[in-house]
Design a protein around this motif. Structure first.
Motif, PDB file in Angstrom:
ATOM      1  N   THR A 155       7.506   6.707  10.225  1.00 19.14           N
ATOM      2  CA  THR A 155       6.380   7.565  10.626  1.00 19.14           C
ATOM      3  C   THR A 155       5.409   7.735   9.468  1.00 19.14           C
ATOM      4  O   THR A 155       4.190   7.622   9.649  1.00 19.14           O
ATOM      5  CB  THR A 155       6.887   8.920  11.129  1.00 19.14           C
ATOM      6  OG1 THR A 155       7.712   8.706  12.278  1.00 19.14           O
ATOM      7  CG2 THR A 155       5.728   9.840  11.491  1.00 19.14           C
ATOM      8  N   ASP A 156       5.930   7.984   8.265  1.00 19.14           N
ATOM      9  CA  ASP A 156       5.074   8.116   7.084  1.00 19.14           C
ATOM     10  C   ASP A 156       4.296   6.830   6.814  1.00 19.14           C
ATOM     11  O   ASP A 156       3.105   6.868   6.509  1.00 19.14           O
ATOM     12  CB  ASP A 156       5.906   8.454   5.839  1.00 19.14           C
ATOM     13  CG  ASP A 156       6.433   9.873   5.841  1.00 19.14           C
ATOM     14  OD1 ASP A 156       5.939  10.688   6.641  1.00 19.14           O
ATOM     15  OD2 ASP A 156       7.344  10.151   5.044  1.00 19.14           O
ATOM     16  N   ILE A 157       4.971   5.711   6.922  1.00 15.37           N
ATOM     17  CA  ILE A 157       4.311   4.417   6.685  1.00 15.37           C
ATOM     18  C   ILE A 157       3.227   4.191   7.734  1.00 15.37           C
ATOM     19  O   ILE A 157       2.111   3.788   7.402  1.00 15.37           O
ATOM     20  CB  ILE A 157       5.335   3.267   6.681  1.00 15.37           C
ATOM     21  CG1 ILE A 157       6.287   3.410   5.467  1.00 15.37           C
ATOM     22  CG2 ILE A 157       4.641   1.903   6.668  1.00 15.37           C
ATOM     23  CD1 ILE A 157       7.493   2.499   5.514  1.00 15.37           C
ATOM     24  N   SER A 158       3.551   4.454   8.983  1.00 20.62           N
ATOM     25  CA  SER A 158       2.573   4.281  10.066  1.00 20.62           C
ATOM     26  C   SER A 158       1.342   5.148   9.866  1.00 20.62           C
ATOM     27  O   SER A 158       0.214   4.702  10.073  1.00 20.62           O
ATOM     28  CB  SER A 158       3.210   4.600  11.414  1.00 20.62           C
ATOM     29  OG  SER A 158       4.258   3.704  11.689  1.00 20.62           O
ATOM     30  N   GLN A 159       1.558   6.394   9.452  1.00 21.78           N
ATOM     31  CA  GLN A 159       0.441   7.300   9.221  1.00 21.78           C
ATOM     32  C   GLN A 159      -0.382   6.841   8.021  1.00 21.78           C
ATOM     33  O   GLN A 159      -1.612   6.979   8.030  1.00 21.78           O
ATOM     34  CB  GLN A 159       0.942   8.718   9.031  1.00 21.78           C
ATOM     35  CG  GLN A 159       1.473   9.321  10.296  1.00 21.78           C
ATOM     36  CD  GLN A 159       2.132  10.674  10.088  1.00 21.78           C
ATOM     37  OE1 GLN A 159       2.438  11.083   8.988  1.00 21.78           O
ATOM     38  NE2 GLN A 159       2.389  11.365  11.198  1.00 21.78           N
ATOM     39  N   ALA A 160       0.274   6.303   7.027  1.00 19.76           N
ATOM     40  CA  ALA A 160      -0.445   5.829   5.833  1.00 19.76           C
ATOM     41  C   ALA A 160      -1.372   4.676   6.167  1.00 19.76           C
ATOM     42  O   ALA A 160      -2.463   4.578   5.620  1.00 19.76           O
ATOM     43  CB  ALA A 160       0.550   5.413   4.747  1.00 19.76           C
ATOM     44  N   ILE A 161      -0.950   3.801   7.073  1.00 18.66           N
ATOM     45  CA  ILE A 161      -1.800   2.646   7.394  1.00 18.66           C
ATOM     46  C   ILE A 161      -2.867   2.977   8.423  1.00 18.66           C
ATOM     47  O   ILE A 161      -3.888   2.315   8.479  1.00 18.66           O
ATOM     48  CB  ILE A 161      -0.985   1.410   7.845  1.00 18.66           C
ATOM     49  CG1 ILE A 161      -0.222   1.693   9.144  1.00 18.66           C
ATOM     50  CG2 ILE A 161      -0.071   0.951   6.756  1.00 18.66           C
ATOM     51  CD1 ILE A 161       0.377   0.464   9.781  1.00 18.66           C
ATOM     52  N   SER A 162      -2.628   4.037   9.197  1.00 19.44           N
ATOM     53  CA  SER A 162      -3.637   4.380  10.203  1.00 19.44           C
ATOM     54  C   SER A 162      -4.755   5.235   9.616  1.00 19.44           C
ATOM     55  O   SER A 162      -5.827   5.325  10.195  1.00 19.44           O
ATOM     56  CB  SER A 162      -2.990   5.083  11.387  1.00 19.44           C
ATOM     57  OG  SER A 162      -2.464   6.333  11.009  1.00 19.44           O
ATOM     58  N   ARG A 202       0.830  -1.208   0.000  1.00 17.90           N
ATOM     59  CA  ARG A 202       0.000   0.000   0.000  1.00 17.90           C
ATOM     60  C   ARG A 202       0.866   1.261   0.000  1.00 17.90           C
ATOM     61  O   ARG A 202       0.623   2.206  -0.758  1.00 17.90           O
ATOM     62  CB  ARG A 202      -0.911  -0.019   1.223  1.00 17.90           C
ATOM     63  CG  ARG A 202      -1.834   1.159   1.322  1.00 17.90           C
ATOM     64  CD  ARG A 202      -2.791   0.948   2.466  1.00 17.90           C
ATOM     65  NE  ARG A 202      -3.464   2.189   2.807  1.00 17.90           N
ATOM     66  CZ  ARG A 202      -4.217   2.353   3.862  1.00 17.90           C
ATOM     67  NH1 ARG A 202      -4.409   1.351   4.683  1.00 17.90           N
ATOM     68  NH2 ARG A 202      -4.792   3.496   4.099  1.00 17.90           N
ATOM     69  N   TYR A 203       1.894   1.253   0.836  1.00 14.45           N
ATOM     70  CA  TYR A 203       2.795   2.403   0.895  1.00 14.45           C
ATOM     71  C   TYR A 203       3.501   2.601  -0.445  1.00 14.45           C
ATOM     72  O   TYR A 203       3.601   3.726  -0.943  1.00 14.45           O
ATOM     73  CB  TYR A 203       3.815   2.213   2.020  1.00 14.45           C
ATOM     74  CG  TYR A 203       4.747   3.381   2.166  1.00 14.45           C
ATOM     75  CD1 TYR A 203       4.318   4.559   2.758  1.00 14.45           C
ATOM     76  CD2 TYR A 203       6.057   3.311   1.705  1.00 14.45           C
ATOM     77  CE1 TYR A 203       5.168   5.652   2.889  1.00 14.45           C
ATOM     78  CE2 TYR A 203       6.910   4.393   1.832  1.00 14.45           C
ATOM     79  CZ  TYR A 203       6.462   5.552   2.418  1.00 14.45           C
ATOM     80  OH  TYR A 203       7.311   6.624   2.535  1.00 14.45           O
ATOM     81  N   ALA A 204       3.982   1.524  -1.049  1.00 11.58           N
ATOM     82  CA  ALA A 204       4.665   1.608  -2.347  1.00 11.58           C
ATOM     83  C   ALA A 204       3.718   2.143  -3.416  1.00 11.58           C
ATOM     84  O   ALA A 204       4.096   3.014  -4.209  1.00 11.58           O
ATOM     85  CB  ALA A 204       5.222   0.251  -2.745  1.00 11.58           C
ATOM     86  N   ASP A 205       2.503   1.634  -3.450  1.00 15.02           N
ATOM     87  CA  ASP A 205       1.517   2.110  -4.439  1.00 15.02           C
ATOM     88  C   ASP A 205       1.304   3.618  -4.329  1.00 15.02           C
ATOM     89  O   ASP A 205       1.221   4.315  -5.336  1.00 15.02           O
ATOM     90  CB  ASP A 205       0.169   1.411  -4.241  1.00 15.02           C
ATOM     91  CG  ASP A 205       0.134   0.006  -4.792  1.00 15.02           C
ATOM     92  OD1 ASP A 205       1.019  -0.354  -5.608  1.00 15.02           O
ATOM     93  OD2 ASP A 205      -0.775  -0.748  -4.401  1.00 15.02           O
ATOM     94  N   ASP A 206       1.239   4.097  -3.109  1.00 16.55           N
ATOM     95  CA  ASP A 206       0.939   5.509  -2.877  1.00 16.55           C
ATOM     96  C   ASP A 206       2.144   6.433  -3.013  1.00 16.55           C
ATOM     97  O   ASP A 206       1.954   7.636  -3.211  1.00 16.55           O
ATOM     98  CB  ASP A 206       0.340   5.701  -1.473  1.00 16.55           C
ATOM     99  CG  ASP A 206      -1.046   5.073  -1.332  1.00 16.55           C
ATOM    100  OD1 ASP A 206      -1.662   4.725  -2.369  1.00 16.55           O
ATOM    101  OD2 ASP A 206      -1.490   4.900  -0.183  1.00 16.55           O
ATOM    102  N   ASN A 207       3.369   5.904  -2.908  1.00 16.86           N
ATOM    103  CA  ASN A 207       4.522   6.791  -2.775  1.00 16.86           C
ATOM    104  C   ASN A 207       5.690   6.583  -3.727  1.00 16.86           C
ATOM    105  O   ASN A 207       6.450   7.529  -3.950  1.00 16.86           O
ATOM    106  CB  ASN A 207       5.062   6.700  -1.340  1.00 16.86           C
ATOM    107  CG  ASN A 207       4.065   7.230  -0.343  1.00 16.86           C
ATOM    108  OD1 ASN A 207       3.909   8.422  -0.198  1.00 16.86           O
ATOM    109  ND2 ASN A 207       3.363   6.326   0.328  1.00 16.86           N
ATOM    110  N   LEU A 208       5.885   5.403  -4.263  1.00 15.36           N
ATOM    111  CA  LEU A 208       7.083   5.149  -5.069  1.00 15.36           C
ATOM    112  C   LEU A 208       7.261   6.130  -6.221  1.00 15.36           C
ATOM    113  O   LEU A 208       8.373   6.621  -6.450  1.00 15.36           O
ATOM    114  CB  LEU A 208       7.087   3.723  -5.617  1.00 15.36           C
ATOM    115  CG  LEU A 208       7.635   2.633  -4.711  1.00 15.36           C
ATOM    116  CD1 LEU A 208       7.550   1.278  -5.397  1.00 15.36           C
ATOM    117  CD2 LEU A 208       9.041   2.917  -4.259  1.00 15.36           C
ATOM    118  N   ALA A 209       6.213   6.428  -6.934  1.00 14.48           N
ATOM    119  CA  ALA A 209       6.321   7.289  -8.114  1.00 14.48           C
ATOM    120  C   ALA A 209       6.805   8.704  -7.783  1.00 14.48           C
ATOM    121  O   ALA A 209       7.434   9.353  -8.610  1.00 14.48           O
ATOM    122  CB  ALA A 209       4.979   7.363  -8.841  1.00 14.48           C
TER     123      ALA A 209
END
Length: 76
Positions: A66-73, A19-26
């Motif tokens: 922190t970014d990953i944690s916020q993305a999943i919460s 989920r994090y990769a989908d939202d942020n890698l690009a």
């Protein structure tokens, strides 16, 4: 990196990092991609504990965790 994000070893980290990769890698610049690559080399059990707040993340990964944690919460 997308494939490495979603084939981690423990299902929880597969879901979280995919989920994090989908939202942020690009949008990641070269420095951030290098940091994410280093993060992907870490042990899943450690990553899970960092992301869920069970243990503090190492300083070099703290902002990204922190970014990953916020993305999943989600939004609060």
């Amino acid at each position: 990196m997308k494939m490495r994000s979603m084939r981690r070893g423990i299902k929880e980290m597969d879901i979280i990092l995919e989920r994090y990769a989908d939202d942020n890698l690009a949008q990641m610049d070269a420095v951030t991609l290098d940091m994410y690559d280093a993060l992907l080399h870490e042990n899943d059990q450690d990553l899970y504990q960092w992301v869920t707040g069970q243990k503090p993340a190492p300083e070099r990964f703290r902002a990204m965790i922190t970014d990953i944690s916020q993305a999943i919460s989600g939004p609060e």
